[in-house]
Motif scaffolding. Structure first.
Motif, PDB file in Angstrom:
ATOM      1  N   ALA A  74       5.451  -4.911   5.899  1.00 35.62           N
ATOM      2  CA  ALA A  74       5.415  -3.998   4.516  1.00 35.62           C
ATOM      3  C   ALA A  74       4.211  -2.867   4.470  1.00 35.62           C
ATOM      4  CB  ALA A  74       5.805  -4.609   3.148  1.00 35.62           C
ATOM      5  N   LEU A  75       3.276  -3.337   4.509  1.00 32.17           N
ATOM      6  CA  LEU A  75       1.770  -2.584   4.625  1.00 32.17           C
ATOM      7  C   LEU A  75       1.758  -1.531   5.889  1.00 32.17           C
ATOM      8  CD1 LEU A  75      -0.878  -4.942   3.383  1.00 32.17           C
ATOM      9  CD2 LEU A  75      -0.060  -3.338   2.129  1.00 32.17           C
ATOM     10  N   LEU A 122       2.799  -2.486  -5.098  1.00 32.17           N
ATOM     11  CA  LEU A 122       2.780  -4.010  -4.463  1.00 32.17           C
ATOM     12  C   LEU A 122       3.820  -4.744  -4.612  1.00 32.17           C
ATOM     13  CD1 LEU A 122      -1.123  -4.416  -5.022  1.00 32.17           C
ATOM     14  CD2 LEU A 122       0.114  -3.675  -2.590  1.00 32.17           C
ATOM     15  N   VAL A 141       5.719  -4.839  -1.660  1.00 33.67           N
ATOM     16  CA  VAL A 141       4.808  -5.129  -0.476  1.00 33.67           C
ATOM     17  C   VAL A 141       5.058  -6.707  -0.378  1.00 33.67           C
ATOM     18  CG1 VAL A 141       2.678  -5.637   0.601  1.00 33.67           C
ATOM     19  CG2 VAL A 141       3.242  -3.483  -0.055  1.00 33.67           C
ATOM     20  N   VAL A 168       4.001  -9.224   4.558  1.00 27.40           N
ATOM     21  CA  VAL A 168       3.267  -8.760   3.899  1.00 27.40           C
ATOM     22  C   VAL A 168       2.728  -7.554   4.911  1.00 27.40           C
ATOM     23  CG1 VAL A 168       1.226  -8.425   3.064  1.00 27.40           C
ATOM     24  CG2 VAL A 168       2.616 -10.297   2.066  1.00 27.40           C
TER      25      VAL A 168
END
Length: 208
Positions: free
Chosen positions: A52-53, A180, A183, A49
């Motif tokens: 990805a962010l 999202l 993500v 996460v």
């Protein structure tokens, strides 16, 4: 000097210069002069996460004045408060030094892990609020959730919450549109699956 165990407590607490001298074998934060050992290595889903962010924010911000930095990076909120957020967005280049970020970043992202929930939701929440971080994202990898808090009159208010099926928008960066489902891609084992209560009327609605 190296830190074997918790250092000898000073009467007025530790400062940034003490913190900077400690060994890198362990990661620490300094909260009001008190050393806090950071949680052990995060789970892979936490790192997935974070990556990805970071990639999404990096791509969105790279042409503007703001920069995103992933952990580990020291953020010196004051002489006695030094933290290492998962992601930091800084929009004032004067805050970026060779060793750390000086002062409250424009935005902070913390990805929750079981060991950090209370620290991120209570201790750091209060700290970021006190030092004037304008936007704080609290990200739960499972069940997938992003809560965005915005500073208004010195207090954080929940501006929005987003689930895996949503497209995140940010008050601080209005042009950011972040899907999202791109993500939260890490597979969750079936035994950890969480079923949400579904809002669905009963099959046979009774007539009044």
């Amino acid at each position: 000097g190296s830190m074997a165990g918790v250092p000898v407590k000073r009467q007025d607490g530790f400062t940034y210069s003490d913190y900077a001298s400690w060994s890198d074998d362990e990661r620490w934060e300094l909260i009001d002069g008190e050393p806090r050992a950071m949680a052990p290595a995060p789970l892979v889903r936490h790192q997935a996460v974070t990556s990805a962010l970071h990639a999404a924010l990096f791509a969105h911000l790279r042409k503007g004045p703001c920069q995103v930095f992933p952990a580990p990076i020291d953020v010196k909120l004051s002489e006695t408060n030094v933290v290492q957020p998962d992601l930091v967005v800084v929009c004032d280049p004067d805050q970026i030094t060779e060793t750390h970020i000086e002062g409250a970043p424009a935005m902070v992202v913390e990805i929750l892990s079981p060991a950090s929930v209370c620290h991120d939701r209570v201790t750091k929440f209060t700290l970021y609020q006190r030092f004037g971080v304008k936007e704080y994202w609290l990200v739960t990898p499972h069940p997938a959730l992003v809560e965005i808090f915005v500073l208004e009159n010195g207090y954080f208010h929940l501006a929005n919450g987003f689930r895996k099926r949503d497209t995140l928008t940010s008050p601080a960066f209005p042009r950011l549109k972040l899907r999202l489902d791109q993500v939260f891609t890490f597979p969750i084992p079936p035994e950890e699956e969480i079923r949400e209560v579904e809002a669905r009327p009963p099959r046979k609605a009774r007539r009044a």
